[in-house]
Structures are given as C-alpha cells and as structure tokens.
Design an enzyme around this catalytic site. Structure first.
Site, short mmCIF file in Angstrom:
data_model
loop_
_atom_site.label_atom_id
_atom_site.label_comp_id
_atom_site.label_asym_id
_atom_site.label_seq_id
_atom_site.Cartn_x
_atom_site.Cartn_y
_atom_site.Cartn_z
N TYR A 168 0.84 -1.20 0.00
CA TYR A 168 0.00 0.00 0.00
C TYR A 168 0.88 1.25 0.00
CZ TYR A 168 -3.88 -3.15 1.26
OH TYR A 168 -4.81 -4.16 1.28
N SER B 235 -13.04 -4.51 1.37
CA SER B 235 -13.94 -3.67 0.56
C SER B 235 -15.41 -3.89 0.96
CB SER B 235 -13.75 -3.95 -0.94
OG SER B 235 -12.39 -3.85 -1.30
N PRO B 236 -15.71 -3.84 2.26
CA PRO B 236 -17.07 -4.17 2.72
C PRO B 236 -18.10 -3.15 2.27
CG PRO B 236 -15.77 -3.27 4.53
CD PRO B 236 -14.82 -3.48 3.39
N GLN C 140 -15.86 -0.07 -1.80
CA GLN C 140 -14.93 1.03 -2.07
C GLN C 140 -15.66 2.37 -2.19
OE1 GLN C 140 -12.38 -0.85 -5.32
NE2 GLN C 140 -10.98 -0.67 -3.58
N GLY C 141 -16.80 2.48 -1.54
CA GLY C 141 -17.52 3.76 -1.53
C GLY C 141 -18.10 4.13 -2.89
P1 NAP Z 1 -14.00 0.02 1.37
O1 NAP Z 1 -13.56 -0.01 2.76
O2 NAP Z 1 -15.18 -0.78 0.97
O3 NAP Z 1 -14.29 1.52 0.92
C1 NAP Z 1 -13.40 2.58 1.17
C2 NAP Z 1 -13.95 3.82 0.46
O4 NAP Z 1 -15.24 4.13 1.01
C3 NAP Z 1 -13.10 5.05 0.64
O5 NAP Z 1 -13.16 5.78 -0.57
C4 NAP Z 1 -13.81 5.83 1.75
O6 NAP Z 1 -13.66 7.22 1.59
C5 NAP Z 1 -15.24 5.46 1.52
N1 NAP Z 1 -16.02 5.46 2.78
C6 NAP Z 1 -15.62 5.00 3.99
N2 NAP Z 1 -16.61 5.10 4.89
C7 NAP Z 1 -17.66 5.66 4.23
C8 NAP Z 1 -18.97 6.04 4.63
N3 NAP Z 1 -19.41 5.83 5.86
N4 NAP Z 1 -19.80 6.56 3.67
C9 NAP Z 1 -19.37 6.76 2.40
N5 NAP Z 1 -18.14 6.43 1.96
C10 NAP Z 1 -17.29 5.88 2.89
O7 NAP Z 1 -12.83 -0.38 0.36
P2 NAP Z 1 -11.31 -0.84 0.49
O8 NAP Z 1 -10.47 0.26 1.00
O9 NAP Z 1 -10.97 -1.44 -0.84
O10 NAP Z 1 -11.35 -2.08 1.51
C11 NAP Z 1 -11.12 -1.93 2.89
C12 NAP Z 1 -9.74 -2.42 3.28
O11 NAP Z 1 -9.58 -3.81 2.96
C13 NAP Z 1 -8.60 -1.75 2.50
O12 NAP Z 1 -8.40 -0.42 2.91
C14 NAP Z 1 -7.48 -2.72 2.77
O13 NAP Z 1 -6.97 -2.53 4.08
C15 NAP Z 1 -8.21 -4.06 2.64
N6 NAP Z 1 -8.16 -4.64 1.28
C16 NAP Z 1 -7.50 -5.83 1.13
C17 NAP Z 1 -7.41 -6.41 -0.13
C18 NAP Z 1 -6.67 -7.71 -0.29
O14 NAP Z 1 -6.37 -8.13 -1.42
N7 NAP Z 1 -6.39 -8.40 0.78
C19 NAP Z 1 -7.99 -5.81 -1.25
C20 NAP Z 1 -8.70 -4.61 -1.05
C21 NAP Z 1 -8.78 -4.05 0.22
P3 NAP Z 1 -12.74 8.11 2.58
O15 NAP Z 1 -11.38 7.47 2.56
O16 NAP Z 1 -12.81 9.44 1.98
O17 NAP Z 1 -13.35 8.02 3.96
#
Ligand code: NAP
Length: 278
Positions: free
Chosen positions: A53, A192-193, A196-197
């Site tokens: 990251y 990505s629960p 990803q917003g």
């Molecule tokens: P996510 O958590 O589903 O979504 C993050 C996005 O949603 C960001 O743009 C965030 O914006 C926005 N957001 C957060 N809270 C919100 C709310 N209450 N209302 C509206 N929008 C909101 O996606 P992700 O980052 O892909 O997944 C979460 C974590 O999982 C990652 O950060 C990473 O640590 C891990 N991950 C692991 C893998 C893997 O291959 N193992 C792959 C993907 C992700 P802001 O930042 O502006 O708040």
C-alpha cells in the site's frame, strides 16, 4: 464493539479499519492519522495494512497513528507474493515492522498466491513466530481449493484468517467458502465491505433499507458483512465523519423484511462462484 474469537482464543473487534490508499497524498495525511486514531477510540482497534500500500507509505502512516497506542491495537500487515519465499517473507516482515515502528505484528498475511510454494511461506511464518516478530499468520484471497491445498502443507492448519472480498455485490463466498472456514475455525475478514464507496452505495434498495432504519447506505453495507457472528470487516475511512459513521454500524440489527429486500436486490449465490479479488 462486538468481537470475534480466533482459533487461539484471542478476541478481536468485528469492525476494524482498512488503510489501502492511505498515506499516498500529503494533503490528506493529517486527516487520515486523525481518522485512524478516532477509530481506535471507538473500538475499531484492528488495523489492516500491507507492504504494497503506497509502497510502504500506508504502513508509515499507520505507525504514526498508533504511536503510544501499540498495545491497544491488533495490527495486521501483508507480505506481497513476490516476496513470499522463506527468506523474502522474513525480510519483508522486518521492513514492515520498521515502517510501522513496532517489534511485532498481531497477524501477518500472504496477500495473494504467487509463484512461491505455500510450504516456503508457511515455514517463514513459523520462523517469524519463533522470533516473536508475528503472533499469528493467515492468508488473503484464498478460495476453497487454495485453502484445501494449504491444509496439506506442513503447519498449514495454523492459518488464523483468510481475508477476502465480501460485500453485497460479492456474496459468492456464502455458498462454500464461509461455511468451509467456519468449520475449520479460520476467521474470514471481509475487505472492501462498502464496495470502495462506489456504485454499491448508490443502489436504491440499499438506500431504502437505510431509510427504514435512519441509517446510511454505507452502514447497511457494513451490517451485511457483520451478519455472521464469526466474520471480521475492515472498512477504510479517511475522514472523521466516515469513521464515526462506520463504527456506529456495529449496533445495527436488520429484520427479516430488510434481508428479503436486500436478497432480492443482491441475490445470494445458488452455486459455486470463483472467489473474486480486487
Ligand atoms: P471500502 O472499505 O469498501 O471503501 C473505502 C472507500 O469508502 C473510501 O473511498 C472511503 O472514503 C469510503 N467510505 C468510507 N466510509 C464511508 C462512509 N461511511 N460513507 C461513504 N463512503 C465511505 O474499500 P477498500 O479500501 O478497498 O477495503 C477496505 C480495506 O480492505 C482496505 O483499505 C485494505 O486494508 C483491505 N483490502 C485488502 C485487499 C486484499 O487483497 N487483501 C484488497 C482490497 C482491500 P474516505 O477514505 O474518503 O473516507
């Protein structure tokens, strides 16, 4: 905060914090550190990061956010598949520890499968446990067949967690992977629960359920991943408003009518779907 018990008896909060894309732009740095610290205050003490990251920038930012709070946090990082040889995994972990400013990880994951045999990576995980540099290990993006292969490897059964793509738009694991993990006490961790917003949060059905509970679509998306007692979930939030909103999702209880609406809009799998990954 509700908790999930890992196979070794350790309790971790169901809702943690992701950090993908954090630390990448200087302009958001202060706000991101503050958001992570607020999340810790609110009980989202599991923090997930990875060496890839921001090419280490996310781990450095996490290190800053947890300064003085290390013992309150369940810290997770991941080795990139290109480093996942026996020696490479150990070196990658040591570099992550230096960026995070700590002497140990609570959980170290293989980010996804690569060219190195699983046995080499598992042996490296054992070396790291023996050295006190990690407390337990797991995998990410492993489907049922990958997990079965892992179980055949010496030491493979010690795998504590499988971090997978799981949200309302990606319900495939419900069919076979979640039951498989549950039976073997490997905790699933949903990444990505909240989609990803993106488009997921604009779906009218999600909005309808949100309005019924005076909640937001993101909170309902989180309630879906928290539906199963053993599943961990790691939304990423870079603002105080988002992190506070996400923490409040832990208490939402949806009723049969809500689930019926959601099942119609986001049908559960009726057959095996290959595990998707981002
Ligand atoms: P996510 O958590 O589903 O979504 C993050 C996005 O949603 C960001 O743009 C965030 O914006 C926005 N957001 C957060 N809270 C919100 C709310 N209450 N209302 C509206 N929008 C909101 O996606 P992700 O980052 O892909 O997944 C979460 C974590 O999982 C990652 O950060 C990473 O640590 C891990 N991950 C692991 C893998 C893997 O291959 N193992 C792959 C993907 C992700 P802001 O930042 O502006 O708040």
């Amino acid at each position: 905060m509700r908790t999930v018990e890992l196979a070794d008896g350790t309790s971790v909060p169901m809702l943690g914090q992701g950090t993908w894309m954090m630390g990448e732009t200087g302009a958001r740095h202060g706000e991101e550190v503050a958001a992570l610290r607020r999340g810790i205050e609110l009980g989202m003490t599991l923090i997930d990061t990875a060496e890839i990251y921001g090419d280490g920038a996310s781990e450095e930012l996490v290190g800053e956010a947890i300064e003085g709070l290390r013992d309150d946090v369940f810290l997770v990082s991941k080795v990139a598949p290109s480093h996942a040889s026996r020696r490479g995994t150990v070196a990658a972990c040591e570099a992550s520890l230096a960026r995070l400013g700590t002497d140990r990880l609570d959980l170290y994951l293989l980010h996804w499968r690569g060219r190195f045999p699983l046995g080499e990576t598992v042996a490296a995980m054992e070396d790291l446990i023996d050295a006190g540099k990690i407390l337990r290990w797991g995998v990410s993006n492993f489907d049922v067949s990958d997990m079965e292969e892992l179980m055949e490897v010496d030491g493979g059964r010690a795998c504590a967690v499988n971090q997978i793509l799981l949200n309302l738009d990606h319900r495939g694991p419900e069919f076979d992977l979640l039951p498989w993990l549950d039976e073997r006490i490997v905790a699933p961790m949903a990444y990505s629960p909240i989609g990803q917003g993106g488009a997921l949060l604009r779906r009218p059905e999600l909005r309808e359920v949100a309005e019924r509970h005076d909640k937001t679509p993101a909170q309902i998306a989180l309630a879906y991943t928290l539906r199963w007692p053993g599943v961990l979930s790691i939304p990423k939030a870079g603002t105080l408003a988002h992190v506070e909103e996400n923490a409040a999702a832990a208490d939402i209880r949806l009723d049969a009518e809500d689930w019926a609406l959601l099942d119609e809009a986001f049908p559960p799998p009726e057959r095996k779907m290959p595990l998707a990954m981002i």
